[in-house]
Scaffold this motif. Structure first.
Motif, short mmCIF file in Angstrom:
data_model
loop_
_atom_site.label_atom_id
_atom_site.label_comp_id
_atom_site.label_asym_id
_atom_site.label_seq_id
_atom_site.Cartn_x
_atom_site.Cartn_y
_atom_site.Cartn_z
N PHE A 180 25.49 39.40 38.14
CA PHE A 180 26.03 40.69 38.16
C PHE A 180 25.97 41.11 39.54
CE2 PHE A 180 25.50 44.96 38.55
CZ PHE A 180 26.44 45.69 38.07
N ARG A 181 24.85 41.06 40.12
CA ARG A 181 24.67 41.53 41.33
C ARG A 181 25.31 40.82 42.56
NH1 ARG A 181 18.01 42.76 40.59
NH2 ARG A 181 18.40 44.96 39.62
N VAL A 182 25.64 39.65 42.38
CA VAL A 182 26.26 38.82 43.52
C VAL A 182 27.89 39.33 43.17
CG1 VAL A 182 27.27 36.43 43.74
CG2 VAL A 182 25.00 36.73 43.20
N LEU A 183 28.15 39.68 42.20
CA LEU A 183 29.66 40.06 42.16
C LEU A 183 30.01 41.55 42.11
CD1 LEU A 183 30.66 37.91 38.78
CD2 LEU A 183 31.32 37.53 41.14
N PHE A 184 28.98 42.28 41.48
CA PHE A 184 29.29 43.81 41.53
C PHE A 184 28.59 44.65 42.56
CE2 PHE A 184 30.80 42.00 37.46
CZ PHE A 184 31.87 42.93 37.16
N GLY A 185 27.48 43.92 43.04
CA GLY A 185 26.76 44.68 43.99
C GLY A 185 25.34 45.13 43.49
N ASP A 186 24.47 46.08 44.25
CA ASP A 186 23.11 46.45 43.81
C ASP A 186 23.32 47.48 42.78
OD1 ASP A 186 20.63 46.78 43.62
OD2 ASP A 186 20.31 47.36 46.05
N ASP A 187 22.73 47.42 41.73
CA ASP A 187 22.73 48.44 40.51
C ASP A 187 21.54 49.47 40.98
OD1 ASP A 187 20.26 47.43 38.55
OD2 ASP A 187 21.59 45.87 39.64
N SER A 188 20.58 49.11 41.69
CA SER A 188 19.28 49.94 42.06
C SER A 188 19.61 51.10 43.09
CB SER A 188 18.54 48.86 42.57
OG SER A 188 18.47 48.50 43.86
N GLU A 189 20.89 51.02 43.68
CA GLU A 189 21.10 52.05 44.66
C GLU A 189 21.28 53.32 43.90
OE1 GLU A 189 24.88 50.96 46.50
OE2 GLU A 189 24.00 49.40 47.69
N ASP A 190 20.98 54.37 44.70
CA ASP A 190 20.84 55.63 44.25
C ASP A 190 21.90 56.19 43.62
OD1 ASP A 190 20.92 58.94 44.27
OD2 ASP A 190 18.95 58.42 44.21
N TYR A 191 22.23 56.40 42.19
CA TYR A 191 23.58 56.83 41.79
C TYR A 191 24.23 58.33 42.11
CZ TYR A 191 27.33 57.32 38.34
OH TYR A 191 28.74 57.63 37.79
N SER A 192 23.21 59.06 42.19
CA SER A 192 23.81 60.42 42.94
C SER A 192 24.20 60.46 44.34
CB SER A 192 22.75 61.41 42.56
OG SER A 192 22.21 61.56 41.16
N GLU A 193 23.49 59.83 44.89
CA GLU A 193 23.83 59.70 46.43
C GLU A 193 25.09 59.00 46.39
OE1 GLU A 193 20.98 58.04 48.87
OE2 GLU A 193 19.52 59.39 48.53
N ALA A 194 25.58 58.03 45.54
CA ALA A 194 26.62 57.19 45.70
C ALA A 194 27.87 58.17 45.21
CB ALA A 194 26.56 55.94 44.88
N LEU A 195 27.74 58.85 44.30
CA LEU A 195 28.51 59.71 43.89
C LEU A 195 28.95 60.71 44.86
CD1 LEU A 195 30.36 60.53 41.25
CD2 LEU A 195 28.21 62.27 40.63
N GLN A 196 28.09 61.28 45.48
CA GLN A 196 28.42 62.38 46.60
C GLN A 196 29.02 61.83 47.51
OE1 GLN A 196 24.77 64.42 47.68
NE2 GLN A 196 24.19 64.97 45.65
#
Length: 350
Positions: free
Chosen positions: A210-226
């Motif tokens: 999954f991480r190879v195809l979609f990226g790093d799921d551990s990145e901060d979601y709130s920061e990514a949303l903003q």
């Protein structure tokens, strides 16, 4: 979706129908048998054609014009498989809430049809802790119209019932510059988050791929949303993502792609059951000539599914434009997106 007929008179009926327009019989959907059962009014309980030892009655939400599914007359649970997942519904004493809820339940039943075809359970246990798919359908306070947010958390999917209002949905679609926004699309997206937890998060091998195809799921979601709502999607997002929203975070890329996976499986099954063949009057474009002669749920590989799906999207978009409507499927399936769809297809079938 497969096609359905009244078992009494063979009239073609829709999945949502509660009665046959030709013979007048009542209709009910049997989840375990994936079939519509026809029976005279006031003839309960009716025989179960799948389990001869059972008789059937309507789900209790049928009384509220919100369900046409059948349940065992001997079951302690008076709700069907779909309605049993409701944790909270809106206050039905308000007529507008009741109408919105009925539309929501209709879309949710189509979701459950797909989940059943894919043999995806809705109840799991991890480390002796139950993890079940459930739903809250909530109405916003008129003074705080944005108080209820649609989303997913630990198996609970929350949906603002305003999404059932076509005018509101179109307003939000235009405001967010979206190309597609439907109730069924919401359900397919949000349930994708649930199955990420089930199929990816708790499976180390799947998580690595999954991480190879979609990226790093551990990145901060709130920061990514903003960041997403401040800066928007990158200009070249179509090269790697199914939608601009999918660029926001790996979780959203998965959920968006998951929704499109359910879109294409449902559209292809419908095309198969209609026996659709495309042989357009156009030269030098042989890849538009396809025969939808297979059920995608019967183990077809993704390359075959995509080969048939792309011509279908072109044809249905052309039909929509002929009627003055926008494209039914306004998306481009790039090679990276197809690779992500193939990954979903694989983990679903494991």
């Amino acid at each position: 979706m497969k096609l359905f007929q009244c078992s009494n008179c063979d009239n073609l009926v829709y999945f949502e129908n509660i009665s046959c327009e030709k013979c007048g019989n009542n209709l009910g959907y049997l989840y375990e048998g994936e079939e519509i059962i026809s029976f005279p009014a006031n003839s309960f309980p009716v025989a179960n054609p799948v389990n001869k030892e059972q008789t059937l009655i309507y789900c209790t939400n049928h009384k509220l014009d919100a369900c046409n599914w059948l349940v065992s007359s001997e079951s302690e649970n008076e709700y069907c498989e779909a309605c049993s997942t409701n944790h909270m519904i809106p206050d039905l004493s308000f007529p507008e809430n009741r109408l919105d809820w009925q539309k929501i339940e209709a879309a949710k039943r189509r979701l459950f049809y797909s989940l059943h075809k894919l043999k995806l359970p809705i109840k799991f246990t991890f480390n002796d802790i139950p993890f079940n798919l459930t739903f809250d359908f909530l109405a916003s306070d008129p003074n705080e119209p944005n108080a209820v947010k649609t989303g997913h958390y630990n198996g609970l999917i929350t949906l603002n019932i305003q999404e059932a209002n076509a005018a509101h949905r179109e307003y939000v679609k235009e405001k967010l510059s979206e190309r597609y926004r439907t109730l069924l699309g919401h359900f397919r997206h949000e349930v994708g988050h649930f199955y990420w937890d089930v199929l990816i998060k708790n499976n180390p091998n799947n998580l690595r791929e999954f991480r190879v195809l979609f990226g790093d799921d551990s990145e901060d979601y709130s920061e990514a949303l903003q960041k997403h709502y401040k800066n928007g999607a990158p200009d070249n997002w179509r090269e790697n993502y199914i939608s601009s929203y999918a660029t926001m975070h790996a979780w959203e890329d998965w959920a968006e792609t998951w929704a499109h996976y359910l879109h294409l499986m449902d559209m292809l099954e419908t095309s198969f059951n209609f026996g659709l063949r495309l042989d357009p009057e156009i030269s030098k474009v042989p890849n538009l000539r396809v025969a939808c002669d297979f059920d995608p749920y019967d183990g077809a590989d993704m390359s075959k599914i995509i080969k048939h799906y792309l011509p279908l999207t072109y044809s249905i978009n052309s039909l929509n434009r002929s009627m003055g409507h926008t494209d039914a499927y306004p998306f481009i399936l790039s090679e990276p997106v197809i690779e992500k769809l193939s990954f979903i297809h694989k983990v679903v079938r494991l």
